[in-house]
Design a protein around this motif. Structure first.
Motif, PDB file in Angstrom:
ATOM      1  N   HIS A 162       0.841  -1.197   0.000  1.00 52.53           N
ATOM      2  CA  HIS A 162       0.000   0.000   0.000  1.00 52.53           C
ATOM      3  C   HIS A 162       0.877   1.249   0.000  1.00 52.53           C
ATOM      4  O   HIS A 162       1.767   1.399   0.850  1.00 52.53           O
ATOM      5  N   LEU A 163       0.599   2.143  -0.943  1.00 50.22           N
ATOM      6  CA  LEU A 163       1.467   3.296  -1.206  1.00 50.22           C
ATOM      7  C   LEU A 163       0.651   4.585  -1.263  1.00 50.22           C
ATOM      8  O   LEU A 163      -0.585   4.559  -1.331  1.00 50.22           O
ATOM      9  N   PRO A 164       1.327   5.741  -1.268  1.00 51.29           N
ATOM     10  CA  PRO A 164       0.606   7.019  -1.402  1.00 51.29           C
ATOM     11  C   PRO A 164      -0.128   7.110  -2.743  1.00 51.29           C
ATOM     12  O   PRO A 164       0.380   6.653  -3.773  1.00 51.29           O
ATOM     13  N   ALA A 165      -1.300   7.712  -2.714  1.00 51.11           N
ATOM     14  CA  ALA A 165      -2.117   7.834  -3.920  1.00 51.11           C
ATOM     15  C   ALA A 165      -1.423   8.591  -5.054  1.00 51.11           C
ATOM     16  O   ALA A 165      -1.533   8.199  -6.219  1.00 51.11           O
ATOM     17  N   PRO A 166      -0.683   9.705  -4.800  1.00 48.60           N
ATOM     18  CA  PRO A 166      -0.100  10.471  -5.909  1.00 48.60           C
ATOM     19  C   PRO A 166       1.110   9.797  -6.574  1.00 48.60           C
ATOM     20  O   PRO A 166       1.574  10.277  -7.608  1.00 48.60           O
ATOM     21  N   LEU A 167       1.626   8.712  -5.982  1.00 46.78           N
ATOM     22  CA  LEU A 167       2.831   8.092  -6.543  1.00 46.78           C
ATOM     23  C   LEU A 167       2.595   7.584  -7.964  1.00 46.78           C
ATOM     24  O   LEU A 167       3.455   7.735  -8.840  1.00 46.78           O
ATOM     25  N   GLY A 168       1.424   7.006  -8.210  1.00 46.88           N
ATOM     26  CA  GLY A 168       1.168   6.416  -9.511  1.00 46.88           C
ATOM     27  C   GLY A 168       1.235   7.408 -10.647  1.00 46.88           C
ATOM     28  O   GLY A 168       1.937   7.178 -11.653  1.00 46.88           O
ATOM     29  N   TYR A 169       0.535   8.523 -10.502  1.00 46.46           N
ATOM     30  CA  TYR A 169       0.545   9.531 -11.563  1.00 46.46           C
ATOM     31  C   TYR A 169       1.921  10.165 -11.718  1.00 46.46           C
ATOM     32  O   TYR A 169       2.367  10.462 -12.823  1.00 46.46           O
ATOM     33  N   ALA A 170       2.596  10.366 -10.608  1.00 45.07           N
ATOM     34  CA  ALA A 170       3.944  10.944 -10.683  1.00 45.07           C
ATOM     35  C   ALA A 170       4.876  10.017 -11.456  1.00 45.07           C
ATOM     36  O   ALA A 170       5.689  10.468 -12.278  1.00 45.07           O
ATOM     37  N   ALA A 171       4.773   8.701 -11.209  1.00 46.29           N
ATOM     38  CA  ALA A 171       5.616   7.742 -11.935  1.00 46.29           C
ATOM     39  C   ALA A 171       5.282   7.737 -13.420  1.00 46.29           C
ATOM     40  O   ALA A 171       6.171   7.688 -14.284  1.00 46.29           O
ATOM     41  N   ARG A 297      -5.952  12.024  -2.543  1.00 48.73           N
ATOM     42  CA  ARG A 297      -5.348  12.099  -3.868  1.00 48.73           C
ATOM     43  C   ARG A 297      -3.966  12.755  -3.857  1.00 48.73           C
ATOM     44  O   ARG A 297      -3.059  12.334  -4.564  1.00 48.73           O
ATOM     45  N   GLU A 298      -3.769  13.789  -3.050  1.00 49.76           N
ATOM     46  CA  GLU A 298      -2.513  14.533  -3.049  1.00 49.76           C
ATOM     47  C   GLU A 298      -1.671  14.282  -1.801  1.00 49.76           C
ATOM     48  O   GLU A 298      -0.678  14.963  -1.593  1.00 49.76           O
ATOM     49  N   ARG A 299      -2.057  13.312  -0.985  1.00 49.57           N
ATOM     50  CA  ARG A 299      -1.371  13.100   0.289  1.00 49.57           C
ATOM     51  C   ARG A 299      -0.276  12.030   0.142  1.00 49.57           C
ATOM     52  O   ARG A 299      -0.565  10.854  -0.026  1.00 49.57           O
ATOM     53  N   TRP A 300       0.981  12.463   0.230  1.00 50.07           N
ATOM     54  CA  TRP A 300       2.111  11.539   0.164  1.00 50.07           C
ATOM     55  C   TRP A 300       2.341  10.829   1.494  1.00 50.07           C
ATOM     56  O   TRP A 300       3.133   9.883   1.572  1.00 50.07           O
ATOM     57  N   SER A 301       1.643  11.235   2.532  1.00 53.68           N
ATOM     58  CA  SER A 301       1.825  10.617   3.851  1.00 53.68           C
ATOM     59  C   SER A 301       0.790   9.534   4.127  1.00 53.68           C
ATOM     60  O   SER A 301       0.845   8.880   5.169  1.00 53.68           O
ATOM     61  N   ASN A 302      -0.160   9.333   3.217  1.00 55.70           N
ATOM     62  CA  ASN A 302      -1.202   8.317   3.400  1.00 55.70           C
ATOM     63  C   ASN A 302      -0.868   7.092   2.540  1.00 55.70           C
ATOM     64  O   ASN A 302      -0.758   7.191   1.318  1.00 55.70           O
ATOM     65  N   TYR A 303      -0.720   5.949   3.168  1.00 55.24           N
ATOM     66  CA  TYR A 303      -0.329   4.724   2.468  1.00 55.24           C
ATOM     67  C   TYR A 303      -1.538   3.787   2.397  1.00 55.24           C
ATOM     68  O   TYR A 303      -1.804   3.028   3.328  1.00 55.24           O
ATOM     69  N   ASN A 323      15.123   5.398  -9.752  1.00 58.50           N
ATOM     70  CA  ASN A 323      14.318   6.547 -10.186  1.00 58.50           C
ATOM     71  C   ASN A 323      13.064   6.705  -9.329  1.00 58.50           C
ATOM     72  O   ASN A 323      12.637   7.836  -9.051  1.00 58.50           O
ATOM     73  N   LEU A 324      12.461   5.592  -8.922  1.00 58.04           N
ATOM     74  CA  LEU A 324      11.292   5.659  -8.049  1.00 58.04           C
ATOM     75  C   LEU A 324      11.657   6.295  -6.709  1.00 58.04           C
ATOM     76  O   LEU A 324      10.896   7.110  -6.166  1.00 58.04           O
ATOM     77  N   ASN A 325      12.793   5.929  -6.169  1.00 63.41           N
ATOM     78  CA  ASN A 325      13.217   6.495  -4.893  1.00 63.41           C
ATOM     79  C   ASN A 325      13.528   7.983  -5.008  1.00 63.41           C
ATOM     80  O   ASN A 325      13.210   8.771  -4.112  1.00 63.41           O
ATOM     81  N   ARG A 326      14.136   8.382  -6.136  1.00 60.43           N
ATOM     82  CA  ARG A 326      14.388   9.820  -6.347  1.00 60.43           C
ATOM     83  C   ARG A 326      13.074  10.575  -6.507  1.00 60.43           C
ATOM     84  O   ARG A 326      12.941  11.713  -6.043  1.00 60.43           O
ATOM     85  N   LEU A 327      12.108   9.923  -7.153  1.00 57.81           N
ATOM     86  CA  LEU A 327      10.787  10.532  -7.323  1.00 57.81           C
ATOM     87  C   LEU A 327      10.125  10.759  -5.960  1.00 57.81           C
ATOM     88  O   LEU A 327       9.551  11.827  -5.700  1.00 57.81           O
ATOM     89  N   TYR A 328      10.218   9.780  -5.087  1.00 58.31           N
ATOM     90  CA  TYR A 328       9.639   9.911  -3.752  1.00 58.31           C
ATOM     91  C   TYR A 328      10.337  11.031  -2.972  1.00 58.31           C
ATOM     92  O   TYR A 328       9.678  11.859  -2.322  1.00 58.31           O
ATOM     93  N   GLU A 329      11.655  11.066  -3.028  1.00 59.75           N
ATOM     94  CA  GLU A 329      12.409  12.113  -2.332  1.00 59.75           C
ATOM     95  C   GLU A 329      12.014  13.505  -2.823  1.00 59.75           C
ATOM     96  O   GLU A 329      11.963  14.462  -2.059  1.00 59.75           O
ATOM     97  N   TYR A 353      11.852   2.120  -2.097  1.00 62.33           N
ATOM     98  CA  TYR A 353      10.872   1.505  -2.981  1.00 62.33           C
ATOM     99  C   TYR A 353      11.515   0.369  -3.772  1.00 62.33           C
ATOM    100  O   TYR A 353      12.685   0.431  -4.143  1.00 62.33           O
ATOM    101  N   GLY A 354      10.722  -0.677  -4.001  1.00 61.86           N
ATOM    102  CA  GLY A 354      11.172  -1.819  -4.788  1.00 61.86           C
ATOM    103  C   GLY A 354      10.072  -2.298  -5.713  1.00 61.86           C
ATOM    104  O   GLY A 354       8.960  -1.751  -5.719  1.00 61.86           O
ATOM    105  N   LEU A 355      10.358  -3.324  -6.499  1.00 60.50           N
ATOM    106  CA  LEU A 355       9.429  -3.834  -7.493  1.00 60.50           C
ATOM    107  C   LEU A 355       9.243  -5.337  -7.316  1.00 60.50           C
ATOM    108  O   LEU A 355      10.203  -6.071  -7.089  1.00 60.50           O
ATOM    109  N   THR A 356       8.010  -5.784  -7.418  1.00 59.08           N
ATOM    110  CA  THR A 356       7.689  -7.206  -7.402  1.00 59.08           C
ATOM    111  C   THR A 356       7.038  -7.560  -8.739  1.00 59.08           C
ATOM    112  O   THR A 356       6.022  -6.968  -9.115  1.00 59.08           O
TER     113      THR A 356
END
Length: 891
Positions: A162-171, A297-303, A323-329, A353-356
């Protein structure tokens, strides 16, 4: 006659090779000439060179004119011999009905078990393999440092999907490697209405990229234009039929109550996901239409939102992770960063962040998912299947040797009339394969018969389609042929080695040299004993869990969802139901809570005097504690008439201990970290009760009636009277229908919710129980055969003892005591190994577990020894009852 080992002899492999290719009519003459030449070469060149020359001379005879001599007659003879093999095999199988049945049944059980395990493993490995883009789809996960796990010496990292909602669009917007993206919100449930049909409906929420990434077939509608409108809905055929019958559902309008009523339109029909899919759904809605998503939608602190991405071919995953980790930072706020690293130990990363890969989700047990499995189960079951198959082969050998003495005359006559040992080996080997093929047919029938029960035990939904049946039949055929060959090799070599002169003159002894039987008995019962002990411990643990006092009364308590959404209406629904049922003799109490047991939880972290703390928090009403019979050890219950109670807390003993409070009723807990004030007043302390599963220790927890800070009572708990439970449930349904005619009635029992927490353990216990049953059956069959060998070996001894006055009981003890002793040795070996496996592996997951005392092992040993005694008694009693006059003529 013993061979003179000092006399030089030609290489045995060269003689066997000559016998293999040389026609029988020429073999004796050719072999005689070669042996004469070998003796001359020994005198002239010495043994070493003579052996080499013998092999070269054999190769000189390996010529077409030799090999093809009498080709036509050879083919005719092969056909005749094959027919003869079949007749003799059928005759011998029919003649020895008991042993043939035992052999066929033992092999068929082993083959059936191995086939079922094969289906289980294949199903585990098949998850998500049907997805066309499976090699390009990944689920992003978050890895965070956990100080408590570090202190316990465990893997200090926790992984979450479970991740922050805005991560997907940012990626999707900022990472060149990402082609498509979808957030995935599961577990949604609302009240769906179409005309006069009002039903509870589950749904998932996703982005439009879902339909481009995943290859679930669209049966009706336009895949490329889905979710351009937030009122679109996608249904499976079963869901569409449930509401619209046989009408065309495309374009139909319906309403669904999710945090308020919404009108939606059926935009497409999608094929339901198969059982081996990591993603399940009945209805799919746009995630942008989800009211909880809109708030986050815009909360990076909600997972809260699992996120899938599809990458372009050739993407380097390590680069993408970086790149995902730099995006989060780049996007996350400073306060969240500080919060994630404030408990960090030097040398460890605070978050990453990692990938499965989609293919790995099902067997990635470190990341929680609704369909996740432990890959160790497949390895363990596969190992058990192989061991059971080995035992079945050993059983066959033992039973074949048990009956071999009765075939000595047959072997002698066949050799006298010209049969070579190779032909006898082929004959007995062919019988073994015939019996294995019969076992295969029985095994396949057992698979078809027990597959539904196997699915119940394992929680699977395995189906045998035509293609699947052909595949299973092919695997089973290969398995059966392998078993037939392996199990027939030793008996065929042993039987074909009888000397015709000794047999026909009556000088052949039927006493079988079976020294190998003792280690076989120990090995077989070691395996069975280990599985018996493990199964007994599992059963006792599950019984302990289901009967342990959890600190609250879970019996006869209904759990009913208010179906109002997360709002004020939920509290009103609880109060309305309570007021209506006051004085009703079939309803003993009504309480409200935000979650039932195993229905969800909320956990808050807070800082006290510079130290990080956390606690579970539950919204309840004042009726919650008395309805569940939770004991108050200090203070009082909530009282809504006291205004200050709306901000007060009732805590458990674990929280008092965590905070080191000597007088908790004079303390406050600033769990919201307010900048002003002392925090919430503690008005009561409840005795620790198991609000989570017994896998976990009881952690700090508090109860609150503050709807503004904690939430709403979206769950109604109804305590019904004992006696006519079905009638009382029906009465509750009638009341519900009267009060809330626009909401369907659905319920569970609290004890069912509690038991559901241990579904995976119960399933594994069932699998082990099934495996143990198969292992015991196979081992007992093997012990039956080995006891038969012992009875054959001691036939003459038994006759002499009976003539000398031995009683039936003493002969019974004589024949059985060694097997009971060997079985006891097996249990002694199995006990420490089983104890280690269960305490260090299975029971290690539980904070509260049964004591593994000596009585468990004693009970297991008593049961195993009883089975062994019953199994070997047949041969002992049969041998003891034979007339001594017959036994003394036996040899």
């Amino acid at each position: 006659m013993n061979k003179d080992r000092s006399k030089p002899s030609p290489p045995e492999f060269a003689r066997n090779f000559l016998e293999w290719f040389c026609p029988p009519a020429l073999y004796e003459g050719v072999e005689g000439d070669l042996l004469e030449e070998f003796e001359c070469d020994v005198e002239q060149w010495g043994e070493r060179k003579a052996r080499r020359r013998f092999f070269l001379n054999v190769l000189r005879f390996f010529r077409p004119e030799i090999i093809l001599r009498n080709k036509l007659s050879f083919a005719v003879m092969n056909t005749i011999m094959l027919g003869n093999y079949i007749k003799v095999a059928a005759r011998n199988i029919a003649k020895r009905k008991l042993y043939s049945f035992i052999n066929a049944f033992g092999l068929s059980v082993a083959i059936a078990f191995c086939t079922l395990i094969y289906l289980f493993v294949q199903d585990e490995k098949s998850f998500d393999q049907f997805q066309v883009n499976k090699d390009l789809i990944y689920r992003i996960h978050d890895t965070g440092f956990n100080l408590e796990k570090y202190k316990r010496g465990e893997d200090p990292y926790e992984r979450f999907a479970h991740l922050p909602a805005p991560l997907g669009y940012a990626a999707l917007d900022e990472l060149a490697e990402v082609q498509y993206m979808t957030r995935y919100s599961e577990g949604g449930e609302g009240v769906m209405r179409f005309q006069d049909k009002i039903l509870k409906q589950k749904y998932i929420s996703v982005d439009s990229g879902f339909f481009r990434m995943f290859s679930f077939p669209i049966l009706a509608g336009d895949r490329d234009h889905l979710f351009r409108n937030l009122s679109d809905a996608v249904l499976t055929p079963a869901t569409a039929k449930k509401y619209f019958g046989d009408e065309d559902p495309i374009g139909k309008m319906f309403t669904i109550d999710i945090e308020g009523e919404k009108t939606l339109r059926v935009a497409a029909i999608i094929q339901a996901p198969p059982a081996n899919s990591s993603i399940n759904f009945e209805m799919i809605l746009p995630i942008e239409a989800n009211p909880w998503f809109v708030r986050n939608r815009e909360r990076w602190s909600n997972y809260s939102y699992p996120t899938f991405i599809q990458v372009y071919p050739g993407t380097h995953l390590k680069t993408l992770s970086d790149n995902l980790n730099r995006l989060y930072e780049k996007h996350v706020d400073v306060d969240t960063k500080k919060w994630r690293v404030r408990n960090l130990v030097p040398g460890f990363k605070g978050y990453e962040y990692g990938l499965t890969a989609l293919n790995d989700i099902h067997l990635q047990k470190k990341i929680d998912w609704h369909k996740v499995s432990d890959p160790q189960y497949s390895w363990i079951l596969g190992g058990i299947a192989i061991l059971i198959l080995i035992i079945a082969c050993i059983n066959y050998i033992a039973l074949a040797l048990t009956t071999s003495a009765t075939r000595r005359v047959e072997v002698g006559i066949r050799k006298v009339v010209g049969a070579h040992r190779k032909q006898l080996v082929q004959q007995f080997g062919f019988e073994s394969i015939i019996l294995a093929l019969i076992s295969m047919i029985i095994g396949l029938a057992l698979v078809a018969l027990f597959l539904p029960f196997f699915n119940q035990f394992t929680g699977k939904n395995i189906e045998l389609t035509i293609i699947g049946m052909l595949k299973v039949s092919g695997v089973t055929l290969l398995l059966s042929m392998l078993v037939g060959v392996l199990a027939g090799i030793y008996p065929s070599l042993y039987l074909s080695g009888f000397l015709p002169a000794a047999v026909l003159k009556g000088r052949f002894t039927s006493r079988l040299q079976a020294n190998f039987t003792k280690p076989l008995v120990v090995f077989q019962f070691f395996l069975s004993a280990s599985m018996i002990i493990c199964s007994v411990i599992m059963y006792r643990q599950m019984k302990y869990i289901t009967t342990k006092d959890l600190g609250f009364d879970k019996e006869q308590v209904l759990v009913i969802g208010t179906q109002t959404g997360w709002n004020e209406q939920a509290d009103r629904a609880v109060e309305k139901f309570r007021n209506t049922t006051k004085g009703d003799p079939s309803i003993q109490g009504v309480a409200g809570a935000n979650f039932s047991f195993n229905g969800g939880w909320s956990r808050n972290g807070f800082r006290v005097n510079g130290e990080d703390k956390n606690a579970y928090v539950y919204r309840v009403d004042p009726e919650y504690i008395p309805l569940l019979g939770i004991e108050l050890v200090a203070g009082r219950n909530f009282d809504e008439r006291i205004a200050s109670d709306s901000n007060a807390l009732i805590v458990n003993e674990a929280l008092v201990k965590e905070m080191n409070w000597a007088d908790p009723l004079n303390e406050h807990l600033n769990w919201r970290e307010d900048s002003v004030g002392l925090g919430a007043k503690i008005i009561g302390v409840v005795k620790d009760y198991h609000f989570m599963s017994l896998e976990r220790k009881i952690e700090p927890m508090f109860l609150s009636i503050n709807k503004r800070e904690v939430g709403y009572t979206t769950t109604i708990l109804v305590k019904i009277a004992s006696g006519d439970i079905p009638g009382n449930v029906e009465h509750v349904k009638e009341i519900w229908t009267t009060l809330f005619p626009d909401k369907p009635f659905g319920y569970t029992f609290v004890d069912e919710d509690v038991a559901h927490q241990y579904a995976s353990y119960t399933r594994w216990m069932n699998i082990m129980g099934l495996s143990t049953t198969f292992a015991i059956i196979i081992a007992c069959l093997g012990l039956f055969g080995l006891a038969g060998i012992n009875a054959v070996n001691r036939t003459k001894e038994i006759g002499i003892r009976k003539v000398m006055g031995a009683e039936l009981a003493s002969i019974f003890v004589l024949l059985n005591k060694q097997y009971i002793a060997l079985s006891a040795i097996a249990f002694v070996i199995a006990t420490p190994i089983s104890w280690y496996i269960m305490t260090k592996w299975w029971l290690a997951d539980f904070q509260f577990k049964v004591e593994v005392g000596w009585e468990l092992f004693a009970l297991s040993m008593l049961g195993g020894l009883s089975l062994a005694l019953i199994t070997v008694s047949y041969h002992a009693i049969k041998a003891a009852l034979i007339n001594p006059a017959v036994t003394l003529k036996y040899e």
